[in-house]
Scaffold this active site. Sequence first.
Site, PDB file in Angstrom:
ATOM      1  N   ASP A  29      57.798   8.187 -56.875  1.00  0.00           N
ATOM      2  CA  ASP A  29      58.129   6.899 -57.494  1.00  0.00           C
ATOM      3  C   ASP A  29      58.913   6.057 -56.494  1.00  0.00           C
ATOM      4  O   ASP A  29      59.816   6.552 -55.805  1.00  0.00           O
ATOM      5  CB  ASP A  29      58.947   7.117 -58.769  1.00  0.00           C
ATOM      6  CG  ASP A  29      58.987   5.872 -59.637  1.00  0.00           C
ATOM      7  OD1 ASP A  29      58.410   5.899 -60.742  1.00  0.00           O
ATOM      8  OD2 ASP A  29      59.598   4.863 -59.209  1.00  0.00           O
ATOM      9  N   ILE A  30      58.567   4.785 -56.407  1.00  0.00           N
ATOM     10  CA  ILE A  30      59.186   3.886 -55.432  1.00  0.00           C
ATOM     11  C   ILE A  30      60.650   3.604 -55.782  1.00  0.00           C
ATOM     12  O   ILE A  30      61.434   3.203 -54.906  1.00  0.00           O
ATOM     13  CB  ILE A  30      58.362   2.572 -55.343  1.00  0.00           C
ATOM     14  CG1 ILE A  30      58.544   1.886 -54.014  1.00  0.00           C
ATOM     15  CG2 ILE A  30      58.668   1.639 -56.506  1.00  0.00           C
ATOM     16  CD1 ILE A  30      57.517   0.790 -53.734  1.00  0.00           C
ATOM     17  N   ASN A  86      55.475   6.753 -70.676  1.00  0.00           N
ATOM     18  CA  ASN A  86      55.818   5.585 -71.482  1.00  0.00           C
ATOM     19  C   ASN A  86      54.530   4.902 -71.935  1.00  0.00           C
ATOM     20  O   ASN A  86      53.566   4.811 -71.175  1.00  0.00           O
ATOM     21  CB  ASN A  86      56.684   4.620 -70.672  1.00  0.00           C
ATOM     22  CG  ASN A  86      58.015   5.226 -70.276  1.00  0.00           C
ATOM     23  OD1 ASN A  86      58.618   5.955 -71.062  1.00  0.00           O
ATOM     24  ND2 ASN A  86      58.464   4.954 -69.062  1.00  0.00           N
ATOM     25  N   GLN A  93      56.470   0.665 -71.001  1.00  0.00           N
ATOM     26  CA  GLN A  93      55.478   0.909 -69.948  1.00  0.00           C
ATOM     27  C   GLN A  93      55.317  -0.373 -69.148  1.00  0.00           C
ATOM     28  O   GLN A  93      55.055  -1.438 -69.714  1.00  0.00           O
ATOM     29  CB  GLN A  93      54.130   1.318 -70.571  1.00  0.00           C
ATOM     30  CG  GLN A  93      53.067   1.632 -69.527  1.00  0.00           C
ATOM     31  CD  GLN A  93      51.739   2.057 -70.164  1.00  0.00           C
ATOM     32  OE1 GLN A  93      51.560   1.974 -71.380  1.00  0.00           O
ATOM     33  NE2 GLN A  93      50.805   2.489 -69.334  1.00  0.00           N
ATOM     34  N   HIS A  99      50.323   7.303 -66.564  1.00  0.00           N
ATOM     35  CA  HIS A  99      51.056   8.092 -65.565  1.00  0.00           C
ATOM     36  C   HIS A  99      52.087   8.957 -66.273  1.00  0.00           C
ATOM     37  O   HIS A  99      52.694   8.553 -67.253  1.00  0.00           O
ATOM     38  CB  HIS A  99      51.732   7.202 -64.514  1.00  0.00           C
ATOM     39  CG  HIS A  99      52.514   6.053 -65.074  1.00  0.00           C
ATOM     40  ND1 HIS A  99      51.914   4.921 -65.571  1.00  0.00           N
ATOM     41  CD2 HIS A  99      53.850   5.854 -65.216  1.00  0.00           C
ATOM     42  CE1 HIS A  99      52.840   4.079 -65.990  1.00  0.00           C
ATOM     43  NE2 HIS A  99      54.030   4.617 -65.801  1.00  0.00           N
ATOM     44  N   HIS A 101      55.632  10.606 -65.540  1.00  0.00           N
ATOM     45  CA  HIS A 101      56.801  10.720 -64.669  1.00  0.00           C
ATOM     46  C   HIS A 101      57.220  12.194 -64.664  1.00  0.00           C
ATOM     47  O   HIS A 101      57.330  12.811 -65.738  1.00  0.00           O
ATOM     48  CB  HIS A 101      57.984   9.927 -65.222  1.00  0.00           C
ATOM     49  CG  HIS A 101      57.791   8.445 -65.289  1.00  0.00           C
ATOM     50  ND1 HIS A 101      58.354   7.581 -64.373  1.00  0.00           N
ATOM     51  CD2 HIS A 101      57.120   7.666 -66.180  1.00  0.00           C
ATOM     52  CE1 HIS A 101      58.044   6.336 -64.704  1.00  0.00           C
ATOM     53  NE2 HIS A 101      57.303   6.351 -65.786  1.00  0.00           N
TER      54      HIS A 101
HETATM   55  P1  AMP Z   1      56.525   2.790 -66.328  1.00  0.00           P
HETATM   56  O1  AMP Z   1      57.671   1.837 -66.437  1.00  0.00           O
HETATM   57  O2  AMP Z   1      56.631   3.993 -67.194  1.00  0.00           O
HETATM   58  O3  AMP Z   1      55.194   2.066 -66.480  1.00  0.00           O
HETATM   59  O4  AMP Z   1      56.596   3.384 -64.860  1.00  0.00           O
HETATM   60  C1  AMP Z   1      56.125   2.722 -63.730  1.00  0.00           C
HETATM   61  C2  AMP Z   1      56.771   3.380 -62.549  1.00  0.00           C
HETATM   62  O5  AMP Z   1      56.027   3.029 -61.398  1.00  0.00           O
HETATM   63  C3  AMP Z   1      58.213   2.953 -62.298  1.00  0.00           C
HETATM   64  O6  AMP Z   1      59.065   4.112 -62.304  1.00  0.00           O
HETATM   65  C4  AMP Z   1      58.155   2.289 -60.919  1.00  0.00           C
HETATM   66  O7  AMP Z   1      59.302   2.551 -60.143  1.00  0.00           O
HETATM   67  C5  AMP Z   1      56.908   2.921 -60.321  1.00  0.00           C
HETATM   68  N1  AMP Z   1      56.230   2.118 -59.314  1.00  0.00           N
HETATM   69  C6  AMP Z   1      55.918   0.795 -59.376  1.00  0.00           C
HETATM   70  N2  AMP Z   1      55.264   0.416 -58.269  1.00  0.00           N
HETATM   71  C7  AMP Z   1      55.154   1.519 -57.477  1.00  0.00           C
HETATM   72  C8  AMP Z   1      54.587   1.780 -56.190  1.00  0.00           C
HETATM   73  N3  AMP Z   1      53.988   0.808 -55.474  1.00  0.00           N
HETATM   74  N4  AMP Z   1      54.669   3.034 -55.690  1.00  0.00           N
HETATM   75  C9  AMP Z   1      55.283   4.005 -56.390  1.00  0.00           C
HETATM   76  N5  AMP Z   1      55.831   3.832 -57.617  1.00  0.00           N
HETATM   77  C10 AMP Z   1      55.777   2.611 -58.152  1.00  0.00           C
END
Ligand code: AMP
Length: 113
Positions: A29-30, A86, A93, A99, A101
């Site tokens: 996760d970024i 989520n 979400q 996805h 986590h």
């Molecule tokens: P959600 O809020 O459950 O939809 O989770 C989305 C997740 O994606 C968040 O934890 C972000 O930090 C992660 N995210 C968004 N863009 C990227 C990316 N380019 N690379 C890796 N993780 C990302």
Amino acid sequence: MDCLFCQIARKEVPAEIIHEDEFCVAFNDINPAAPVHFLVIPKKHIVSVADITAEDEAVLGHMLKTIAILANDKGLNERGYRVVSNIGEDGQQTIPHLHFHVIGGRSMTWPPG
Ligand code: AMP
Ligand code: ZN
């Protein structure tokens, strides 16, 4: 598909990929919420858990098994970890591609916010 996680799966957008196979991709996760925080996504564009169909069942089972293997590889088995998906607006979400986590390396709190 013009979707960030589809683009990561196709390697069109860079990510720290830690696992890839025929059905799924895992990457860090970024914006990590814990010392270990990676995401596991299906290569197929599925919006969320709410959109899983019968034909996706094998892929979902495979993803959960993959999560267990990767979490063990990261040393999370002894103390445990959390798997979260989520869904939609109330679920907070932000990326509309399914996805999981996988979060660990510290003690979690419950209930989540
Ligand atoms: P959600 O809020 O459950 O939809 O989770 C989305 C997740 O994606 C968040 O934890 C972000 O930090 C992660 N995210 C968004 N863009 C990227 C990316 N380019 N690379 C890796 N993780 C990302
Ligand atoms: Zn997608």
